[in-house]
Enzyme design. Structure first.
Site, PDB file in Angstrom:
ATOM      1  CE  LYS A 126      -4.399   1.093   0.258  1.00  0.00           C
ATOM      2  NZ  LYS A 126      -5.580   0.312  -0.128  1.00  0.00           N
ATOM      3  CG  ASP A 166      -7.374   3.240  -0.770  1.00  0.00           C
ATOM      4  OD1 ASP A 166      -7.874   2.106  -0.726  1.00  0.00           O
ATOM      5  OD2 ASP A 166      -7.423   4.025   0.201  1.00  0.00           O
TER       6      ASP A 166
END
Ligand code: NDP
Ligand code: 2IT
Length: 447
Positions: A126, A166
């Site tokens: 991430k 995201d």
């Protein structure tokens, strides 16, 4: 003498001070899997959980750029390469002022297990930055993305690390990031997913997280002999995940009645139909306005500073905004109001005591690492199409997405039954995912 769960968590907290979301995500998995070590002590002997909480690599970098007024801005960029046990690092990028190391470590940790559940060979990662896209012009966002990619490009690759979107990173940002990668690398590689469909993106990737969450919800209901058809659904958020959750609720015959953003929520008892959803997509993705405008435009209720969990008359709740947006008091309201299913479209939106209360009250609770895995799953399908130099039709990708969500549901359900906690999708998801990653780590030795 092998370590207890308590000792393990004390170590995690001490070695990652003040990273509360990370502690929360680790504790959730550790509590589910610790009983497994009676059966498989070798996992503890080989320090599998201890290795899993250390990222393989963390990159933190300066992102300097110049805004439209000529002022120099400096943000902090990150990429957490958490685990490559079962495939290259894979996971999104978040641009939001709240981004810090603890939040990205929680997201990267969750991603490892989520990706393991998808049935596809993807590791977990991430990244992101503490950049706030709100109020920035397209050119400012472009310059920020270019500055961000000017460092990130040397760390990613189609077989190394493949970021995606995201919060705050959608089609516009992926385009700017890809353009800069291509310019620097002089290669047209599938190094990002969520690309435009004219340049390597997969059909249904924008829809996939929201669609997948609703498919997962449908599977949970089907296992009880029921369906979404005719149900009223509470949804939080109004971004990518929330928008396509509404669309799939509509396709399956349910009625979505709420949406929110960080300022408040709207309640449209008549339902957010296709036409209203189009309006929301224009509001949020093109005009970049606030959800309160929906209430003004359609003449429905707007509740500033509140979340939708107190609304009565719904059977399904889908938190699709952000982490820790549903607390134990709100969970009590949901139970009192007769909610049957809560499925997490967002990552870790439910506080631990709230999810415990929902499960103990007999509510079917789908944790994000299972329920929202459709997004990264279709990212995996995008990578497969890029590698094969081909594209699949909408119908093909949607059918594969449904197949994957059904498989994830089955695996969570069967694992929960195997461990004596039927209908506990948290334990089912955590153990099923852990076993896959841990098995790969055992095979590959101490690396
Ligand atoms: P978007 O940026 O498209 O939308 C985010 C939405 O959540 C907006 O409505 C935003 O409101 C709201 N929101 C963000 N931060 C907060 C906050 N601190 N408090 C209240 N509301 C907030 O993001 P996505 O829809 O892509 O992501 C939503 C969630 O889904 C995140 O948890 C993400 O990690 C998760 N997710 C996303 C996937 C994807 O493929 N995109 C895949 C799997 C999970 P506002 O505009 O006011 O900020
Ligand atoms: O949280 C997530 O799963 C995502 N933001 C999507 C990750 C991806 O690589 O598609």
């Amino acid at each position: 003498m092998l370590q207890t769960l308590h000792e393990f968590m004390d170590d995690v907290v001490e070695r990652s001070a003040a990273q509360f979301e990370f502690h929360q995500a680790v504790r959730d998995v550790a509590e589910s899997v610790w009983p497994l070590f009676d059966r498989y002590p070798e996992y503890l002997e080989e320090k599998i959980p201890h290795r899993m909480v250390q990222a393989e690599r963390i990159i933190i970098f300066r992102v300097p750029w110049v805004d439209d007024t000529g002022t120099v801005q400096v943000n902090r960029g990150y990429r957490i390469e958490m685990s490559s046990a079962i495939g290259p690092y894979k996971g999104g990028l978040r641009f939001h002022p709240s981004v810090n190391l603890g939040i990205l470590k929680f997201l990267a940790f969750e991603q490892v297990y989520k990706n393991a559940l998808t049935t596809l060979p993807m590791g977990g990662g991430k990244g992101g930055a503490d950049f706030d896209p709100k109020g920035r012009t397209d050119h400012e966002v472009m310059r920020f993305c270019q500055a961000f990619m000017s460092e990130l490009f040397r760390h990613i690759g189609p077989h190394t690390d493949i970021p995606a979107g995201d919060i705050g990173v959608g089609a516009r940002e992926i385009g700017y990031l890809f353009g800069q990668y291509k310019k620097l690398a002089n290669q047209f590689d599938g190094i990002l997913t969520g690309k435009g469909t004219a340049w390597g993106g997969s059909l249904i990737r924008p829809e996939s997280t929201g669609y997948g969450t609703v498919y997962f919800t449908e599977e949970m209901l089907r296992a009880q002999g029921d369906t979404i058809h005719g149900k009223t659904v509470l949804i939080s958020g109004s971004g990518n995940v929330a928008q396509f959750a509404v669309e799939n609720v509509n396709r399956l015959g349910g009625t979505a009645v709420t949406l929110s953003d960080s300022d408040g929520f709207i309640h449209d008892p008549g339902g957010i139909d296709a036409e209203k959803l189009d309006w929301v997509m224009n509001l949020k993705n093109v005009r970049r306005g606030r959800i309160s405008e929906y209430a003004e435009h359609f003449g429905v209720g707007y509740y500033a500073g509140q979340k939708p969990w107190g609304v009565e008359g719904a059977q399904v709740a889908l938190p699709c905004a952000t982490q820790n947006e549903l607390d134990v008091e709100e969970a009590k309201h949901l139970v009192a109001n007769g909610i049957r299913v809560v499925a997490e479209g967002a990552n870790m939106p439910t506080y631990p005591d709230a999810s415990r209360l929902l499960i103990d009250s007999g509510v079917l609770f789908g944790p994000g690492k299972a329920a929202n895995a459709g997004g990264v799953a279709v990212s995996g399908l995008e990578m497969a199409q890029n590698a094969a130099f081909t594209t699949w039709s909408r119908e093909e990708v949607d059918a594969k997405l449904l197949g994957i969500m059904t498989a994830i549901h089955r695996s969570c359900r069967e694992t929960a039954e195997e461990f004596g906690v039927p209908n506990n999708y948290v334990v089912g998801a955590n153990i099923a995912a852990f076993r896959k990653v841990a098995g790969a780590m055992m095979d590959q030795g101490v690396v």
